[in-house]
Scaffold this active site. Structure first.
Site, mmCIF file in Angstrom:
data_model
loop_
_atom_site.group_PDB
_atom_site.id
_atom_site.type_symbol
_atom_site.label_atom_id
_atom_site.label_comp_id
_atom_site.label_asym_id
_atom_site.label_seq_id
_atom_site.Cartn_x
_atom_site.Cartn_y
_atom_site.Cartn_z
ATOM 1 N N CYS A 277 43.759 -11.533 -59.054
ATOM 2 C CA CYS A 277 42.850 -10.405 -59.266
ATOM 3 C C CYS A 277 43.627 -9.170 -59.719
ATOM 4 O O CYS A 277 44.108 -9.118 -60.839
ATOM 5 C CB CYS A 277 42.036 -10.145 -58.014
ATOM 6 S SG CYS A 277 40.816 -8.820 -58.195
ATOM 7 N N ASP B 199 32.368 -16.155 -62.609
ATOM 8 C CA ASP B 199 32.958 -14.911 -62.115
ATOM 9 C C ASP B 199 32.157 -13.731 -62.672
ATOM 10 O O ASP B 199 32.208 -13.427 -63.860
ATOM 11 C CB ASP B 199 34.416 -14.820 -62.567
ATOM 12 C CG ASP B 199 35.182 -13.689 -61.893
ATOM 13 O OD1 ASP B 199 34.549 -12.673 -61.537
ATOM 14 O OD2 ASP B 199 36.400 -13.824 -61.731
ATOM 15 N N HIS C 32 34.769 -15.709 -58.646
ATOM 16 C CA HIS C 32 36.023 -14.972 -58.457
ATOM 17 C C HIS C 32 36.640 -15.328 -57.105
ATOM 18 O O HIS C 32 35.945 -15.429 -56.104
ATOM 19 C CB HIS C 32 35.731 -13.472 -58.515
ATOM 20 C CG HIS C 32 36.940 -12.624 -58.735
ATOM 21 N ND1 HIS C 32 37.451 -12.379 -59.983
ATOM 22 C CD2 HIS C 32 37.744 -11.978 -57.860
ATOM 23 C CE1 HIS C 32 38.514 -11.602 -59.872
ATOM 24 N NE2 HIS C 32 38.715 -11.351 -58.595
#
Length: 245
Positions: A132, A179, A212
């Site tokens: 991330c 995501d 995600h």
């Protein structure tokens, strides 16, 4: 499952109940989690945390997994003692919080960790992976550091990244199909820009049905429907490191 209702660029998902097999060390002005394989190696990987910081058990689990595969793995505190994001924090202030923790403001910490790995751990071949926020940092570092023989950006938030794609060394980009924070049109644009500018090996891979955080935020034992993609992504990450380091 990951809490996708939160307006956060890195879902908390499943917080692992994991103690870790390594130990914490001081690396000049920062702290780090260090874990080593049982046998000597000159291969090392810097693991860059997400917004929840270097002490998150999930990230240490990945570092220990790398150590079990023959790599020295280190998770430095790239927030330099500043507080990581907490799930209880006010999401309305997230953007202001992130501005004080820019994924492109990582060179000084990278320099001291590289020096530590070379001088204290006798590392000669070094890679970097990140999740991330850390995935965006990987993109930044692979533009600037030839020392990294390979990089893996795991759902690095594309809007955090810079508009430069001439990477120094081979880099693998992992994304989830579902995501919400990294739309597929952004992934397609990233790949097109890499094809135009990048002169080294790269790969962009999208894992079907995944949200995600799936690589290090979901547990195979309580998310069995995601297990094949979790295992595939981790295997792909290791294969990329093994190929180039």
């Amino acid at each position: 499952m990951a809490n996708e209702a939160k307006p956060c660029p890195c879902n908390l998902g499943d917080k692992f109940d994991y103690e870790g097999q390594g130990h914490e060390v001081s690396v000049e002005h920062i702290r780090a989690y260090l874990t080593k394989p049982p046998h000597h190696t000159d291969k090392a990987v810097i693991v860059i945390h997400d917004i929840f910081g270097w002490q998150l058990p999930n990230t240490r689990y990945i570092a220990d997994m790398l150590a079990s595969k023959g790599y020295i793995a280190i998770v430095p505190d790239f927030y330099k003692g500043q507080e990581p994001w907490k799930p209880s924090d006010d999401w309305a202030r997230f953007d202001d919080w992130r501005k004080t923790r820019d994924s492109k403001d990582t060179n000084r910490e990278t320099d001291v960790v590289l020096k530590y790995l070379k001088e204290q751990c006798n590392a000669k071949k070094i890679g970097v992976i990140g999740f991330c926020w850390g995935g965006a940092a990987v993109h930044h570092l692979m533009l600037r550091y030839s020392e990294f023989k390979a990089g893996v950006s795991v759902y690095g938030v594309i809007r955090f990244q810079e508009d430069n794609y001439n990477l120094r060394n081979p880099t693998f980009f992992i994304f989830g199909e579902k995501d919400e924070h990294i739309p597929l049109n952004q992934v397609a644009e990233l790949e097109q820009n890499l094809k135009k500018q990048c002169k080294t090996d790269f790969e962009v891979k999208i894992y079907p049905g995944q949200t995600h955080g799936f690589v290090h935020r979901k547990r195979e034992d309580i998310n069995p429907e995601d297990r094949p993609c979790i295992e595939e992504a981790r295997k792909d990450m290791l294969n990329w490191l093994n190929k180039y380091i």
